[in-house]
Design a protein around this motif. Structure first.
Motif, PDB file in Angstrom:
ATOM      1  N   MET A   9       1.707  -9.110 -20.498  1.00 56.00           N
ATOM      2  CA  MET A   9       0.334  -8.696 -20.203  1.00 56.00           C
ATOM      3  C   MET A   9       0.252  -8.301 -18.732  1.00 56.00           C
ATOM      4  N   ILE A  10      -0.240  -7.097 -18.458  1.00 58.62           N
ATOM      5  CA  ILE A  10      -0.417  -6.635 -17.087  1.00 58.62           C
ATOM      6  C   ILE A  10      -1.681  -7.269 -16.511  1.00 58.62           C
ATOM      7  N   VAL A  11      -1.525  -8.041 -15.436  1.00 65.16           N
ATOM      8  CA  VAL A  11      -2.657  -8.726 -14.814  1.00 65.16           C
ATOM      9  C   VAL A  11      -3.341  -7.815 -13.806  1.00 65.16           C
ATOM     10  N   ASP A  12      -2.537  -7.143 -12.964  1.00 65.10           N
ATOM     11  CA  ASP A  12      -3.085  -6.232 -11.964  1.00 65.10           C
ATOM     12  C   ASP A  12      -2.008  -5.227 -11.602  1.00 65.10           C
ATOM     13  N   CYS A  13      -2.430  -4.047 -11.209  1.00 64.52           N
ATOM     14  CA  CYS A  13      -1.514  -2.990 -10.811  1.00 64.52           C
ATOM     15  C   CYS A  13      -2.249  -2.107  -9.812  1.00 64.52           C
ATOM     16  N   ALA A  14      -1.697  -1.992  -8.611  1.00 65.48           N
ATOM     17  CA  ALA A  14      -2.398  -1.268  -7.553  1.00 65.48           C
ATOM     18  C   ALA A  14      -1.413  -0.472  -6.706  1.00 65.48           C
ATOM     19  N   HIS A  15      -1.942   0.607  -6.126  1.00 66.67           N
ATOM     20  CA  HIS A  15      -1.187   1.447  -5.204  1.00 66.67           C
ATOM     21  C   HIS A  15      -1.697   1.190  -3.790  1.00 66.67           C
ATOM     22  N   TYR A  16      -0.771   0.878  -2.885  1.00 69.77           N
ATOM     23  CA  TYR A  16      -1.126   0.563  -1.494  1.00 69.77           C
ATOM     24  C   TYR A  16      -0.506   1.625  -0.579  1.00 69.77           C
ATOM     25  N   GLN A  17      -1.343   2.108   0.337  1.00 65.16           N
ATOM     26  CA  GLN A  17      -0.866   3.099   1.302  1.00 65.16           C
ATOM     27  C   GLN A  17      -1.675   2.953   2.584  1.00 65.16           C
ATOM     28  N   ASP A  18      -0.970   3.059   3.711  1.00 67.67           N
ATOM     29  CA  ASP A  18      -1.601   2.906   5.030  1.00 67.67           C
ATOM     30  C   ASP A  18      -2.312   1.560   5.160  1.00 67.67           C
ATOM     31  N   GLY A  19      -1.759   0.544   4.518  1.00 69.59           N
ATOM     32  CA  GLY A  19      -2.291  -0.799   4.666  1.00 69.59           C
ATOM     33  C   GLY A  19      -3.498  -1.109   3.816  1.00 69.59           C
ATOM     34  N   ARG A  20      -3.848  -0.240   2.869  1.00 70.02           N
ATOM     35  CA  ARG A  20      -5.045  -0.488   2.069  1.00 70.02           C
ATOM     36  C   ARG A  20      -4.799  -0.143   0.610  1.00 70.02           C
ATOM     37  N   ARG A  21      -5.573  -0.799  -0.249  1.00 66.92           N
ATOM     38  CA  ARG A  21      -5.551  -0.488  -1.681  1.00 66.92           C
ATOM     39  C   ARG A  21      -6.282   0.818  -1.910  1.00 66.92           C
ATOM     40  N   GLN A  22      -5.696   1.689  -2.697  1.00 60.96           N
ATOM     41  CA  GLN A  22      -6.208   3.045  -2.829  1.00 60.96           C
ATOM     42  C   GLN A  22      -7.231   3.211  -3.944  1.00 60.96           C
ATOM     43  N   HIS A  23      -7.522   2.168  -4.712  1.00 64.85           N
ATOM     44  CA  HIS A  23      -8.457   2.309  -5.825  1.00 64.85           C
ATOM     45  C   HIS A  23      -8.943   0.927  -6.226  1.00 64.85           C
ATOM     46  N   GLU A  24      -9.966   0.879  -7.056  1.00 66.60           N
ATOM     47  CA  GLU A  24     -10.486  -0.365  -7.586  1.00 66.60           C
ATOM     48  C   GLU A  24      -9.962  -0.569  -9.008  1.00 66.60           C
ATOM     49  N   GLY A  25      -9.734  -1.806  -9.386  1.00 66.59           N
ATOM     50  CA  GLY A  25      -9.259  -2.098 -10.724  1.00 66.59           C
ATOM     51  C   GLY A  25      -7.778  -1.826 -10.880  1.00 66.59           C
ATOM     52  N   ALA A  26      -7.256  -2.174 -12.039  1.00 59.81           N
ATOM     53  CA  ALA A  26      -5.832  -2.028 -12.308  1.00 59.81           C
ATOM     54  C   ALA A  26      -5.533  -0.640 -12.864  1.00 59.81           C
ATOM     55  N   MET A  27      -4.416  -0.047 -12.399  1.00 56.06           N
ATOM     56  CA  MET A  27      -3.986   1.254 -12.895  1.00 56.06           C
ATOM     57  C   MET A  27      -3.189   1.098 -14.177  1.00 56.06           C
ATOM     58  N   PRO A  28      -3.207   2.087 -15.036  1.00 62.24           N
ATOM     59  CA  PRO A  28      -2.303   2.082 -16.189  1.00 62.24           C
ATOM     60  C   PRO A  28      -0.853   2.167 -15.718  1.00 62.24           C
ATOM     61  N   LEU A  29       0.058   1.775 -16.592  1.00 56.04           N
ATOM     62  CA  LEU A  29       1.467   1.716 -16.239  1.00 56.04           C
ATOM     63  C   LEU A  29       2.017   3.098 -15.889  1.00 56.04           C
ATOM     64  N   GLU A  30       1.676   4.116 -16.660  1.00 51.96           N
ATOM     65  CA  GLU A  30       2.187   5.460 -16.405  1.00 51.96           C
ATOM     66  C   GLU A  30       1.695   5.998 -15.067  1.00 51.96           C
ATOM     67  N   GLN A  31       0.445   5.751 -14.744  1.00 52.32           N
ATOM     68  CA  GLN A  31      -0.110   6.205 -13.470  1.00 52.32           C
ATOM     69  C   GLN A  31       0.547   5.471 -12.304  1.00 52.32           C
ATOM     70  N   ALA A  32       0.815   4.183 -12.497  1.00 54.51           N
ATOM     71  CA  ALA A  32       1.472   3.413 -11.435  1.00 54.51           C
ATOM     72  C   ALA A  32       2.872   3.944 -11.159  1.00 54.51           C
ATOM     73  N   ALA A  33       3.625   4.278 -12.228  1.00 49.33           N
ATOM     74  CA  ALA A  33       4.968   4.823 -12.040  1.00 49.33           C
ATOM     75  C   ALA A  33       4.922   6.169 -11.336  1.00 49.33           C
ATOM     76  N   ALA A  34       3.880   6.963 -11.595  1.00 48.97           N
ATOM     77  CA  ALA A  34       3.750   8.262 -10.935  1.00 48.97           C
ATOM     78  C   ALA A  34       3.438   8.101  -9.450  1.00 48.97           C
ATOM     79  N   HIS A  35       2.626   7.112  -9.079  1.00 52.44           N
ATOM     80  CA  HIS A  35       2.258   6.895  -7.680  1.00 52.44           C
ATOM     81  C   HIS A  35       3.399   6.270  -6.881  1.00 52.44           C
ATOM     82  N   ALA A  36       4.400   5.690  -7.570  1.00 55.66           N
ATOM     83  CA  ALA A  36       5.467   4.984  -6.852  1.00 55.66           C
ATOM     84  C   ALA A  36       6.268   5.909  -5.956  1.00 55.66           C
ATOM     85  N   GLY A  37       6.320   7.180  -6.222  1.00 55.86           N
ATOM     86  CA  GLY A  37       7.080   8.116  -5.384  1.00 55.86           C
ATOM     87  C   GLY A  37       6.218   8.993  -4.521  1.00 55.86           C
ATOM     88  N   GLN A  38       4.936   8.677  -4.323  1.00 60.05           N
ATOM     89  CA  GLN A  38       4.011   9.518  -3.564  1.00 60.05           C
ATOM     90  C   GLN A  38       3.567   8.873  -2.264  1.00 60.05           C
TER      91      GLN A  38
END
Length: 346
Positions: A1-30
């Motif tokens: 079960m995914i509890v939380d998933c977030a993208h962090y950049q420049d020291g801050r969380r870039q969105h509210e709530g948990a991202m879907p798995l596919e979106q998280a994998a896409a942001h990992a290289g950006q």
């Protein structure tokens, strides 16, 4: 079960709530990094995470098993797997609950897979999100936040173990017998706890010596190392103390058993004396109770009856008293002193 998933950049969380798995994998290289938190995933969910982030199959296999000792593994693609053991004290059962956290650490993503109820990481994520200066250091900051929370969680467990040990220690050294099963249970828990704490020292020491942590995070990792070193020393001392308490409790049990044996011996001695007194009396009564001619024809008066019966009863008692008195009053033979020479008669 995914509890939380977030993208962090420049020291801050870039969105509210948990991202879907596919979106998280896409942001990992950006730019920045993605932190994915999973709790007790099933085989299908874990396979999806592996496929999305390209995790090594041996690393995923390690994350599915429950380990007794923390460890760290480095893989060819640069991904590092750090396995941590967590601990929490249950006041109702007076036992330690353990859990496990597998951390997949790479430059652009962090995946935490938690096993057991004692592996909550919500506090670590919230605390790190309030420290943007640390988040700018990259994905290694999440490892510090996780380690800091895990090691801080060890301190209440040490305190509760100390309280339990003090209760057992006070009972034993007051001369009372403590439940041996409880001492064994505490020693087993302290040993399991030691297996969770002690190997983690090597993991942290290796990270500090090899320079895998960013320079701005080194003081924070050293602080966690110092706290962990203190916990390790306290747990090792608790194990040694429990071994001493167990030996002392066995000694108290032996003393109590000796007291019981002495009381039983004194009781048997009294019963033996009573049996010795009544044995001759029973013989005399039985002898004079026989209905044969001589005895019936010679006891023709009350005086003859008193003389024969009273003398027959009193005489064995007097003889038995004299024998017991002489037996108990006889001095014990002298014990020669060690080293003294014994002269033999010619």
């Amino acid at each position: 079960m995914i509890v939380d998933c977030a993208h962090y950049q420049d020291g801050r969380r870039q969105h509210e709530g948990a991202m879907p798995l596919e979106q998280a994998a896409a942001h990992a290289g950006q730019g920045g990094f993605v932190w994915l938190g999973v709790f007790e995933p099933g085989p299908e969910e874990l396979a999806s995470v592996q496929e999305s982030f390209g995790l090594h199959e041996l690393a995923v296999e390690d994350a599915q098993a429950f380990h007794l000792r923390p460890k760290a593994e480095q893989y060819e693609d640069g991904t590092e797997l750090i396995i941590l053991r967590t601990a929490r004290y249950d006041d109702e059962r007076e036992e330690i609950d353990t859990g496990e956290i597998s951390v997949f650490l790479a430059e652009h993503f962090v995946i935490t897979i938690r096993q057991g109820i004692a592996s909550e990481l919500t506090g670590a994520r919230s605390r790190l999100e309030r420290r943007p200066e640390l988040l700018r250091a990259g994905s290694a900051a999440t490892l510090w936040a996780i380690l800091d929370q895990v090691v801080d969680g060890y301190a209440p467990v040490v305190a509760e173990l100390d309280r339990d040990i003090e209760q057992i220690e006070a009972t034993v050294f007051a001369g009372a017998v403590a439940p041996t099963e409880r001492i064994y249970s505490l020693r087993r828990e302290a040993t399991d706890f030691y297996r969770a704490v002690h190997p983690l020292l090597a993991v942290l020491t290796r990270r500090l010596q090899t320079g895998r942590a960013p320079a701005e995070l080194l003081p924070y990792f050293r602080d966690v190392h110092d706290h962990l070193l203190l916990v390790n020393e306290e747990v090792a001392a608790q194990r040694d103390l429990l071994a001493t308490v167990l030996e002392a409790n066995i000694a108290v049990i032996s003393v109590e058993q000796n007291k019981i044996n002495l009381r039983q011996s004194a009781t048997m001695e009294r019963l033996t004396v009573l049996a010795s007194v009544f044995l001759p009396l029973s013989f005399v009564v039985g002898f004079f109770g026989q209905n044969f001619g001589w005895l019936v024809s010679h006891i023709t008066s009350f005086t003859a009856f008193l003389v024969l019966t009273l003398c027959g009863l009193l005489l064995p008692c007097v003889l038995l008293y004299v024998w017991l008195h002489r037996r108990h009053g006889r001095p014990a033979p002298p014990v020669p002193e060690v080293g003294s020479a014994t002269r033999l008669r010619p």
